[in-house]
Design a protein around this motif. Structure first.
Motif, mmCIF file in Angstrom:
data_model
loop_
_atom_site.group_PDB
_atom_site.id
_atom_site.type_symbol
_atom_site.label_atom_id
_atom_site.label_comp_id
_atom_site.label_asym_id
_atom_site.label_seq_id
_atom_site.Cartn_x
_atom_site.Cartn_y
_atom_site.Cartn_z
ATOM 1 N N ALA A 140 0.828 -1.209 0.000
ATOM 2 C CA ALA A 140 0.000 0.000 0.000
ATOM 3 C C ALA A 140 0.861 1.256 0.000
ATOM 4 N N LEU A 141 1.934 1.261 0.758
ATOM 5 C CA LEU A 141 2.830 2.415 0.795
ATOM 6 C C LEU A 141 3.488 2.645 -0.565
ATOM 7 N N VAL A 142 3.949 1.568 -1.182
ATOM 8 C CA VAL A 142 4.611 1.699 -2.483
ATOM 9 C C VAL A 142 3.613 2.147 -3.542
ATOM 10 N N GLY A 169 2.447 10.329 -12.481
ATOM 11 C CA GLY A 169 3.672 10.350 -13.269
ATOM 12 C C GLY A 169 4.859 10.759 -12.427
ATOM 13 N N PRO A 170 6.071 10.665 -12.995
ATOM 14 C CA PRO A 170 7.283 11.021 -12.244
ATOM 15 C C PRO A 170 7.262 12.403 -11.602
ATOM 16 N N PRO A 171 6.722 13.458 -12.258
ATOM 17 C CA PRO A 171 6.744 14.769 -11.580
ATOM 18 C C PRO A 171 5.866 14.809 -10.334
ATOM 19 N N ASP A 172 4.842 13.952 -10.281
ATOM 20 C CA ASP A 172 3.887 14.002 -9.182
ATOM 21 C C ASP A 172 4.136 12.927 -8.125
ATOM 22 N N ARG A 173 5.102 12.081 -8.350
ATOM 23 C CA ARG A 173 5.317 10.982 -7.410
ATOM 24 C C ARG A 173 5.823 11.505 -6.069
ATOM 25 N N LEU A 174 5.398 10.827 -5.049
ATOM 26 C CA LEU A 174 5.837 11.179 -3.699
ATOM 27 C C LEU A 174 7.230 10.621 -3.453
ATOM 28 N N VAL A 175 8.049 11.391 -2.733
ATOM 29 C CA VAL A 175 9.374 10.897 -2.369
ATOM 30 C C VAL A 175 9.397 10.392 -0.924
ATOM 31 N N LEU A 176 8.365 10.727 -0.160
ATOM 32 C CA LEU A 176 8.272 10.261 1.219
ATOM 33 C C LEU A 176 6.804 10.003 1.541
ATOM 34 N N VAL A 177 6.489 8.778 1.956
ATOM 35 C CA VAL A 177 5.144 8.410 2.380
ATOM 36 C C VAL A 177 5.263 7.870 3.799
ATOM 37 N N SER A 178 4.561 8.502 4.718
ATOM 38 C CA SER A 178 4.718 8.146 6.127
ATOM 39 C C SER A 178 3.358 7.980 6.787
ATOM 40 N N GLN A 179 3.277 7.011 7.691
ATOM 41 C CA GLN A 179 2.047 6.781 8.451
ATOM 42 C C GLN A 179 2.336 6.860 9.943
ATOM 43 N N LEU A 188 8.390 5.553 4.237
ATOM 44 C CA LEU A 188 8.929 5.030 2.979
ATOM 45 C C LEU A 188 9.540 6.196 2.218
ATOM 46 N N VAL A 189 10.836 6.132 1.921
ATOM 47 C CA VAL A 189 11.523 7.243 1.275
ATOM 48 C C VAL A 189 12.287 6.734 0.057
ATOM 49 N N ARG A 190 12.323 7.545 -0.975
ATOM 50 C CA ARG A 190 13.099 7.187 -2.159
ATOM 51 C C ARG A 190 14.587 7.402 -1.883
ATOM 52 N N ARG A 191 15.373 6.422 -2.288
ATOM 53 C CA ARG A 191 16.819 6.550 -2.088
ATOM 54 C C ARG A 191 17.364 7.799 -2.777
ATOM 55 N N SER A 192 16.890 8.084 -3.992
ATOM 56 C CA SER A 192 17.389 9.242 -4.735
ATOM 57 C C SER A 192 17.083 10.540 -3.992
ATOM 58 N N GLY A 234 0.024 10.617 7.036
ATOM 59 C CA GLY A 234 -1.351 10.351 7.423
ATOM 60 C C GLY A 234 -1.409 9.385 8.589
ATOM 61 N N LEU A 235 -2.605 9.148 9.080
ATOM 62 C CA LEU A 235 -2.818 8.204 10.164
ATOM 63 C C LEU A 235 -2.889 6.788 9.614
#
Length: 388
Positions: free
Chosen positions: A150-152, A159-169, A216-220, A255-256
């Motif tokens: 779900a996080l991924v 698209g790439p410009p709109d992708r999240l680089v950090l998703v946290s719960q 969840l964070v992107r390595r880049s 988010g929660l």
């Protein structure tokens, strides 16, 4: 009484502003989208788990990580931060039961200028190889089997410009003991008040926050922000991480955690009695105020004005039959209670429990002052035998 009347009126105005002008922090609807399209490609993920003396909680948390139903390639790296209770042995025994591949490792000795957790995270990130995504999670956090997917999916949406680089719960913390039920919902409520999730999730907003138990964070993106080294001394490392990646232009989301067993992100660490909870809050409270006596004084006065004045005004108004004072105090207390009610319900507490927020705030005020006292005594930010 005239002074108290004016102060109570100011408290009511503060609450009206908080309720309407602070990013609707009190709402609990910032959650992962219920229907997430699957990515065209599932990127490789490395799950990094720093662990110091966590043998007691690992049997409750690690099996869930190893049992993740992730369609792509994933592995778990548990960094045993020089534990003395057999943490590494417990982890290896649990891994023998099957699931995702597990690597158990230990970092070199802790260098000056680093917190132990971040030094362990850095070591885990180095061992992650070229994994595109890194799930940074704590050893006391249990994950439902669909959490990683779900996080991924949320990170890869668009698209790439709109992708999240950090998703946290924000993990659901334990609320089994009486003190946990009193302290824990307010902990998340106060965090959201400081860092409104809606503001943090806006790309143009300066507010940035994350929850260290599940990020969840992107390595880049992490590399662009300077790597773990950029926040190596941070006591409040989750917020520091979000600030670092957002400062470089990355989109973040907080988010929660969900309530369903499949997607649950839950803390399994028990806090029996007030003492452990007190230490949990006081460990980082003064660091949040940047160790500033002026900010400490302002915080104490602000907490008293916003949380303590309304019930005191109600009591004084009832005793003296001062109807204007009683009305203003009751109005402020009512707004306070209504903003706290969604969080109380999120933690499955009865609605009348929201009326206890002034008492809980008084405890937090004392914890914050104690955090400053411990800092000046050289015992600030103490955690498992280390003081920062």
């Amino acid at each position: 009484m005239t002074v108290l009347l004016w102060v109570t009126g100011l408290s009511l105005l503060c609450w009206l502003w908080l309720a309407l002008g602070q990013g609707f922090f009190w709402r609990t609807d910032q959650r992962l989208p219920p229907h997430r399209p699957e990515p065209a490609r599932w990127p490789e993920v490395a799950v990094v788990v720093p662990a110091r003396d966590e043998a007691e909680v690992l049997p409750l948390s690690l099996p869930g990580l190893l049992a993740q139903k992730y369609p792509g390639r994933a592995r778990v790296i548990l960094v045993d931060d020089h534990s003395s209770d057999g943490t590494a042995e417990v982890a290896r025994r649990l891994a023998a039961e099957g699931g995702l591949p597990l690597t158990v490792t230990s970092p070199p000795p802790l260098p000056a200028g680093w917190t132990g957790k971040l030094w362990a995270v850095r070591h885990g990130v180095e061992l992650a190889g070229q994994a595109e995504l890194l799930l940074l999670t704590d050893a006391d956090i249990a994950h439902g089997p669909q959490t990683l997917a779900a996080l991924v999916a949320a990170a890869e949406a668009g698209g790439p410009p709109d992708r999240l680089v950090l998703v946290s719960q924000m993990a659901r913390l334990r609320t089994e003991s009486a003190w946990e039920r009193l302290i824990v919902p307010a902990f998340v409520y106060f965090f959201a008040q400081l860092y409104p999730f809606r503001w943090s999730n806006r790309p143009a907003s300066r507010t940035a926050a994350a929850a260290g138990g599940c990020s969840l964070v992107r390595r880049s993106a992490l590399e662009r922000a300077g790597g773990v080294e950029a926040i190596r001394g941070a006591v409040i490392d989750d917020v520091s991480l979000a600030r670092a990646v957002k400062r470089t232009g990355g989109r973040t989301w907080l988010g929660l955690a969900e309530r369903s067993p499949e997607l649950a992100v839950t803390s399994v660490r028990p806090y029996q009695g007030l003492g452990p909870l007190w230490r949990m809050v006081s460990r980082s409270a003064y660091a949040q105020l940047r160790h500033s006596p002026a900010l400490l004084l302002g915080t104490v006065l602000g907490l008293a004005l916003v949380y303590l004045v309304p019930p005191l005004a109600v009591l004084a108004g009832a005793v003296t039959v001062g109807l204007p004072l009683l009305a203003l105090g009751a109005g402020a207390w009512a707004v306070m209670t209504l903003t706290y009610l969604p969080m109380v319900r999120y933690y499955d507490r009865p609605a009348p429990a929201a009326l206890l927020l002034p008492y809980t705030a008084l405890l937090y005020l004392a914890m914050t002052v104690d955090s400053a006292v411990q800092h000046y005594r050289g015992r600030g930010a103490a955690w498992k035998g280390r003081t920062y």
